[in-house]
Scaffold this motif. Structure first.
Motif, PDB file in Angstrom:
ATOM      1  N   LEU A  40      24.084  10.705  22.605  1.00 33.34           N
ATOM      2  CA  LEU A  40      23.771   9.457  21.912  1.00 33.34           C
ATOM      3  C   LEU A  40      23.749   9.662  20.403  1.00 33.34           C
ATOM      4  O   LEU A  40      24.209   8.792  19.632  1.00 33.34           O
ATOM      5  N   PHE A  41      23.216  10.804  19.956  1.00 30.13           N
ATOM      6  CA  PHE A  41      23.176  11.130  18.534  1.00 30.13           C
ATOM      7  C   PHE A  41      24.597  11.181  17.960  1.00 30.13           C
ATOM      8  O   PHE A  41      24.887  10.589  16.912  1.00 30.13           O
ATOM      9  N   ILE A  42      25.492  11.862  18.648  1.00 34.08           N
ATOM     10  CA  ILE A  42      26.877  11.963  18.186  1.00 34.08           C
ATOM     11  C   ILE A  42      27.550  10.592  18.220  1.00 34.08           C
ATOM     12  O   ILE A  42      28.287  10.219  17.299  1.00 34.08           O
ATOM     13  N   LEU A  43      27.275   9.813  19.282  1.00 31.95           N
ATOM     14  CA  LEU A  43      27.860   8.478  19.388  1.00 31.95           C
ATOM     15  C   LEU A  43      27.436   7.597  18.214  1.00 31.95           C
ATOM     16  O   LEU A  43      28.264   6.892  17.611  1.00 31.95           O
ATOM     17  N   LEU A  44      26.143   7.639  17.866  1.00 28.42           N
ATOM     18  CA  LEU A  44      25.641   6.821  16.761  1.00 28.42           C
ATOM     19  C   LEU A  44      26.281   7.228  15.438  1.00 28.42           C
ATOM     20  O   LEU A  44      26.630   6.373  14.616  1.00 28.42           O
ATOM     21  N   ILE A  45      26.440   8.530  15.219  1.00 26.37           N
ATOM     22  CA  ILE A  45      27.077   8.997  13.982  1.00 26.37           C
ATOM     23  C   ILE A  45      28.517   8.525  13.903  1.00 26.37           C
ATOM     24  O   ILE A  45      28.978   8.030  12.864  1.00 26.37           O
ATOM     25  N   LEU A  49      29.893   5.951  11.068  1.00 30.14           N
ATOM     26  CA  LEU A  49      30.977   6.339  10.173  1.00 30.14           C
ATOM     27  C   LEU A  49      32.175   5.396  10.313  1.00 30.14           C
ATOM     28  O   LEU A  49      32.825   5.047   9.317  1.00 30.14           O
ATOM     29  N   LEU A  50      32.446   4.990  11.548  1.00 35.15           N
ATOM     30  CA  LEU A  50      33.552   4.072  11.777  1.00 35.15           C
ATOM     31  C   LEU A  50      33.305   2.741  11.065  1.00 35.15           C
ATOM     32  O   LEU A  50      34.190   2.203  10.386  1.00 35.15           O
TER      33      LEU A  50
END
Length: 321
Positions: A40-45, A49-50
């Motif tokens: 989830l942390f990576i998904l949010l980042i 950024l997108l």
């Protein structure tokens, strides 16, 4: 109602790793939660950024192409360093969890030996004569060792609320430690495709307090009950003179077959055919009349019995408690 028998209507909604009932399942869930949080942390980042790039660098009428840049070592170090540290951290946590959940097996006798067959489960309890099919009883708050093997093809034991899966291979034994925290009934399945009736190869694990478990073992250690009625006695005679005993065992009788489920205490199990339907005289009669109509592909042959012989067999087998 279908073709004279009643399908077991249990919906396996309780098959979830997020409701752990054993010490091992709790440790595995902790590791799973860390993975979910990291994902989830990576998904949010990535999403942040997108959105940032889309808004900041959105093309504007008459705007020139923005200045291009490349080779930012700080950004590259962060992009590589953080994932690398996460992988290292998860590797350490995974190895540590594996050691706790699946420690080395000492040279000790397993508490229960589970064998997978097409398409049913057999459970034997070393040191006793207890044998059962598709229903495995285990004590709670005690670390026990299960041994697994297969009699034919690869099977896979999986009771989600109790922890990890375990493959079962022909000619090879595997092991699993288990410490169940609470009494209850836990549903499981074979999670390795093993043939036509793979979907109906289910198992029930009944977790009991120690005293209740010992009483169950003592009862299942006893030979089969003698027929209580004349019809059941006739059924026993038919069972013994037919080829039923070549595949099935009924302890205390001449039937000593090993390729089919042990029937010594058949009627004490609430469901039959690996969880397919309730254990009732109606369902048993349909099964004995035409096994392929009930469970296509099953290895039980169809015997051409007269109806009165089937009624006698039903009376006999239904009394095996």
């Amino acid at each position: 109602m279908t073709k004279g028998f009643t399908i077991h209507a249990t919906v396996f909604l309780s098959l979830s790793i997020f409701d752990p009932a054993s010490v091992e399942a709790s440790k595995l869930l902790n590791l799973t939660n860390y993975f979910i949080i990291a994902a989830l942390f990576i998904l949010l980042i990535v999403v942040a950024l997108l959105v940032y790039v889309v808004i900041k660098f959105k093309a504007k009428p008459g705007a020139e192409e923005p200045v291009q840049s490349a080779g930012n070592k700080k950004v590259e170090a962060v992009m590589i360093g953080i994932p690398f540290l996460m992988v290292v951290g998860f590797f350490i946590m995974t190895v540590d969890t594996m050691r706790e959940v699946h420690p080395e097996i000492a040279s000790q006798t397993p508490d229960v030996i589970v064998t997978g067959h097409q398409w049913w489960w057999e459970a034997r309890y070393p040191g006793t004569g207890a044998v059962t099919a598709n229903e495995v009883h285990l004590p709670v708050n005690k670390k026990i060792l299960l041994q697994f093997a297969s009699s034919d093809v690869i099977h896979d034991w999986w009771v989600p609320e109790l922890g990890q899966k375990m493959d079962m291979f022909p000619g090879k034994t595997t092991h699993l430690w288990l410490n169940i925290k609470e009494p209850g009934v836990y549903e499981g399945v074979c999670s390795e495709f093993c043939g036509a009736q793979h979907a109906w190869m289910r198992v029930r694990v009944v977790a009991q307090e120690w005293d209740e478990y010992q009483q169950w073992l003592l009862q299942k250690d006893q030979p089969a009950q003698e027929p209580a009625t004349a019809l059941a006695q006739k059924g026993k005679a038919i069972f013994n003179r037919s080829t039923c005993g070549n595949c099935h065992a009924i302890r205390g009788t001449v039937a000593q077959g090993q390729s089919g489920p042990d029937l010594t205490h058949f009627a004490s199990r609430p469901v039959m055919l690996a969880g397919m339907m309730p254990t009732t005289e109606e369902n048993l009669r349909a099964w004995l009349s035409d096994p392929q109509a009930v469970k296509p592909g099953a290895h039980m042959p169809r015997f051409i019995f007269e109806q009165d012989s089937i009624n006698a067999l039903v009376a006999y087998i239904s009394g095996l408690k």
